[in-house]
Design an enzyme around this catalytic site. Sequence first.
Site, PDB file in Angstrom:
ATOM      1  N   GLY C 213       1.641  62.068  13.666  1.00  0.00           N
ATOM      2  CA  GLY C 213       1.547  62.894  13.643  1.00  0.00           C
ATOM      3  C   GLY C 213       1.678  65.201  13.842  1.00  0.00           C
ATOM      4  O   GLY C 213       1.374  64.838  14.833  1.00  0.00           O
ATOM      5  N   LEU C 239       9.110  57.711  14.665  1.00  0.00           N
ATOM      6  CA  LEU C 239       7.890  58.398  14.989  1.00  0.00           C
ATOM      7  C   LEU C 239       6.564  58.172  15.357  1.00  0.00           C
ATOM      8  O   LEU C 239       6.425  57.403  14.840  1.00  0.00           O
ATOM      9  CB  LEU C 239       8.289  59.902  14.349  1.00  0.00           C
ATOM     10  N   ASP C 240       6.140  58.281  17.350  1.00  0.00           N
ATOM     11  CA  ASP C 240       5.306  57.841  17.366  1.00  0.00           C
ATOM     12  C   ASP C 240       5.105  56.269  17.279  1.00  0.00           C
ATOM     13  O   ASP C 240       3.826  56.162  17.466  1.00  0.00           O
ATOM     14  CB  ASP C 240       3.900  58.951  16.916  1.00  0.00           C
ATOM     15  N   GLU C 241       5.907  55.339  16.681  1.00  0.00           N
ATOM     16  CA  GLU C 241       6.027  54.404  17.108  1.00  0.00           C
ATOM     17  C   GLU C 241       6.090  53.418  18.484  1.00  0.00           C
ATOM     18  O   GLU C 241       6.302  51.537  18.318  1.00  0.00           O
ATOM     19  CB  GLU C 241       6.390  53.745  15.543  1.00  0.00           C
TER      20      GLU C 241
END
Lengths: 296, 296, 296, 296
Positions: C213, C239-241
């Site tokens: 985040g 996102l971010d994964e």
Amino acid sequence: MLELSTLFSLIREMETPTLIALLHGPDQPGLVARVAGWIFERGGNILHADQHRDTEAGIFFQRVEWEPKDGDDSTDTAAFYTYAAALGMNARVLSSAQRARVALFVSKADHCFHDIVLRWKEGELHCDLVAVVSNHPDLKGIALGYGLPFHHIPVTAETRPAAEARQLALLQGLDIDLVVLARYMQVLSAEFLQKFRRPVINIHHSFLPAFAGGRPYHQAHARGVKLIGATAHYATRDLDEGPIIHQDVARVTHRHGVNDLVRKGRDLEKTVLAQAVRWHLEGRVLVYGNKTVVFD
Amino acid sequence: MLELSTLFSLIREMETPTLIALLHGPDQPGLVARVAGWIFERGGNILHADQHRDTEAGIFFQRVEWEPKDGDDSTDTAAFYTYAAALGMNARVLSSAQRARVALFVSKADHCFHDIVLRWKEGELHCDLVAVVSNHPDLKGIALGYGLPFHHIPVTAETRPAAEARQLALLQGLDIDLVVLARYMQVLSAEFLQKFRRPVINIHHSFLPAFAGGRPYHQAHARGVKLIGATAHYATRDLDEGPIIHQDVARVTHRHGVNDLVRKGRDLEKTVLAQAVRWHLEGRVLVYGNKTVVFD
Amino acid sequence: MLELSTLFSLIREMETPTLIALLHGPDQPGLVARVAGWIFERGGNILHADQHRDTEAGIFFQRVEWEPKDGDDSTDTAAFYTYAAALGMNARVLSSAQRARVALFVSKADHCFHDIVLRWKEGELHCDLVAVVSNHPDLKGIALGYGLPFHHIPVTAETRPAAEARQLALLQGLDIDLVVLARYMQVLSAEFLQKFRRPVINIHHSFLPAFAGGRPYHQAHARGVKLIGATAHYATRDLDEGPIIHQDVARVTHRHGVNDLVRKGRDLEKTVLAQAVRWHLEGRVLVYGNKTVVFD
Amino acid sequence: MLELSTLFSLIREMETPTLIALLHGPDQPGLVARVAGWIFERGGNILHADQHRDTEAGIFFQRVEWEPKDGDDSTDTAAFYTYAAALGMNARVLSSAQRARVALFVSKADHCFHDIVLRWKEGELHCDLVAVVSNHPDLKGIALGYGLPFHHIPVTAETRPAAEARQLALLQGLDIDLVVLARYMQVLSAEFLQKFRRPVINIHHSFLPAFAGGRPYHQAHARGVKLIGATAHYATRDLDEGPIIHQDVARVTHRHGVNDLVRKGRDLEKTVLAQAVRWHLEGRVLVYGNKTVVFD
């Protein structure tokens, strides 16, 4: 367009200036209290203070940073030199209101050059970059593109004394406080260093004292080491023997040829040199004998 | 045979004791000078002093170490607490003449246990190891082999309150200053921590805050991370949320299965826990809010 | 003046091309021998071959690099795809004669941008940089200074679908093989990624999965961690994964404020992103599930 | 009580044995395919295969691990030596069914000794520890406590030849495959190494080639380096000049005296030596000239 580095500079100048003193000398009881008391009595406010004792050698080292009363940095600077002398201590005092004037010496390799200039533009280095000096014309375009004056001073074995005289005149004319050898492939003579009398930081592309001298990546590859290094140090008359400021290493394997070592080395050289220069500019590096105390 | 740790202890006791004060509280001008002046006026000699300001929060932090006049550590200790209170500062004072009394909590895994005990025997940890407490009998033989008293206190979900009461009685009876959870696989309840009121250091086998909770190496493997970590922190009522003292990581690749992560993790857990305990015992860790200041 | 990157490119093209195949699929006996035999029988010469088995999942992974007979890379490429399919394996084949066409997405921060471009000019990245795309005009001057086409495509919450359509049209028109998000501060929608269908590498400024985040350096500072990190990963709809390619960390202390974390983070972001892009371009990264196998 | 190391050993013996071949010799086309084909045709299944080419020297290196058909490791071992010779390659073949017989040489320092033994008990080292040899009696009690036979063979300048003869007789009588010098402070003579003819791994307490010879931590401190190191290498007739297997470093500052360097060095020595021994035992280290290829 206003450079970020200029902006930071302006902001700093609007702020209350701070003074940084680097002290060292024979240890004696009460030094911490005396220095702190001296600052306090003059109405100053200590922001940071860091001490070290070399108990074997009986030497006391201190870095102290304070805000002088009414932002009067010049009076306090002069008074502190007098006070330190009375204590029998060596002192160097820096004011945040004064920006060091720096000259970059380069040859053909540009990685450290770009790195230093970009960090300076980013505001990471509290200094003025006032000259780029090179024995080759190759990086002139880049320097001018960055808005930096470029001085081409060719050097050969025969012309070295004359070339160094030109370099010295240039540095003195520009009132340079610090020379950074950003992969400048020439050795500065003992005479040059003696006449310049101000610090020169060099980046050596090995983990000193291993692989001093030329072609260290070839030496490292031939020996089959598993780590390569880089060393930032003050230049002294004894090549590769000056006081070490910072070192770092990177892991290599049999898969890495000499070219890979050179590539990995570039990254080390950039970060190690930049860190050393930053510490120097922030008044964090104190030299004694052939060693440094780094108050990080 | 005289243990090295006992020998070091004897040597230390023959030396002049030193005092270490950890201070923190609202920032105000002149704190460095005042504290240094107070020590100097009482005839003490400052060996080390390290300050930090959290300028956002307006908090001042200091670690100061000094030799009191005539080696009188107890008078200076009491006087310093009074002086710090007058300054409005929180203080904790340690004397090198006092060795912390430490209890090790273990379960079945023995790597951190061996590591802590061997470092202690080597003289790296300035403390007395006075008890090994475990919920399993497995490590009894090793503990006794090291000459350490072993207390087997089984814990189940039903018996936890009674078991914790036994643990508390044991710790209080032995006047334990510090509990080290050396891969003790049980959670200590908020009630236990509240009643014990002294520090408890835990080693968590991941890079907190990532992979909190159980089986972190499995979580790390499932996520495909390229680094695994370990975190030493003070235990608080919120599991895995206490102030972090130290962290480190190791590189892993697709070639490493969960078992390799566990093996590499053991090395991290040992070094991270030992470092955190050593810093704590040397009075280098100051807790404020949920964070630490480590004067290393 | 001839760019170094162009020079390297010319040299490579004069060299015999090599093929790199990345294979994965259900494990079965004899795969190494079959693939090696297939290449050998066609007159190719294997330069490197690296295998991995995920024994739990029963999956075989291989990276094999070879010189095809008579330098005929296109015939071997087509034949290899057929052969891999017959073995039931997924394959991706790269020829050194083909340079990936890369677009850099940037916003206002320029450190990763400079770093990628300078490494590319140094010859470290085997690709063509064919476009710089930004939602802000700030870096236009720098891009043009480097001789790179700059495309300003503003993005707001309302205009995102239209802006992404423009981006897609641009990328497809330029036949872009890889998008590098060099601190591009916008999230690409799942629709964009699905339509683009080619890899997108992002640099996240934390040690994922911790501090996913926004404002991760603020989160790290608030939690009091002792290491900060950066993570390069393939962008996915979550996102971010996405699959992690590379991660690294740097040590921080209580002395470092959020600004210092940001500064240290910039160095991490540069080196981690550049390494991930280099590995990708050299055909060293194989994605399966949500993880990567990196044949370094 | 059954040792964990014995348990692991029993489990391994119940498993299908695997063979590991380390090959090197003049590069030639098709080597990967030939070796893989040879194994496949005999019904073996390749688990791992890793190749390296030193393109300058024209040497091919390979580590290949496979399960022989019907678990028949001895027939395949003999046949592989014949096959490798026919290819003109040097080979060394290890079977997981055979555990290396290891002797530990120690003096008075016990940190590497404890570390190696504890890792062995944990199952990290696939070998039999069959003897502890020392020139001092100090560690006898610890060795016996671990259940390890202890041989005290005093060494003085005058008695060295006789002492080495006793050591040799002991090693040969016990059929020792590997000697690990775990901070054994004596130099083994060229004659000893020539007669023993099997590998000897030493841990040197510096980052070789810097600070070879005695008291390296004192040398490092005097030079003011910012990193200290440790190096595991094969012992050769030229002291400190043998092929390097593994190296690592730790950061030091002016705050660290020689004693701190020694303490930090102990941690390095432990992990670097253990890693080198583990790689050796897993057949991951190939020596050529004065260098190693480590297939990790």
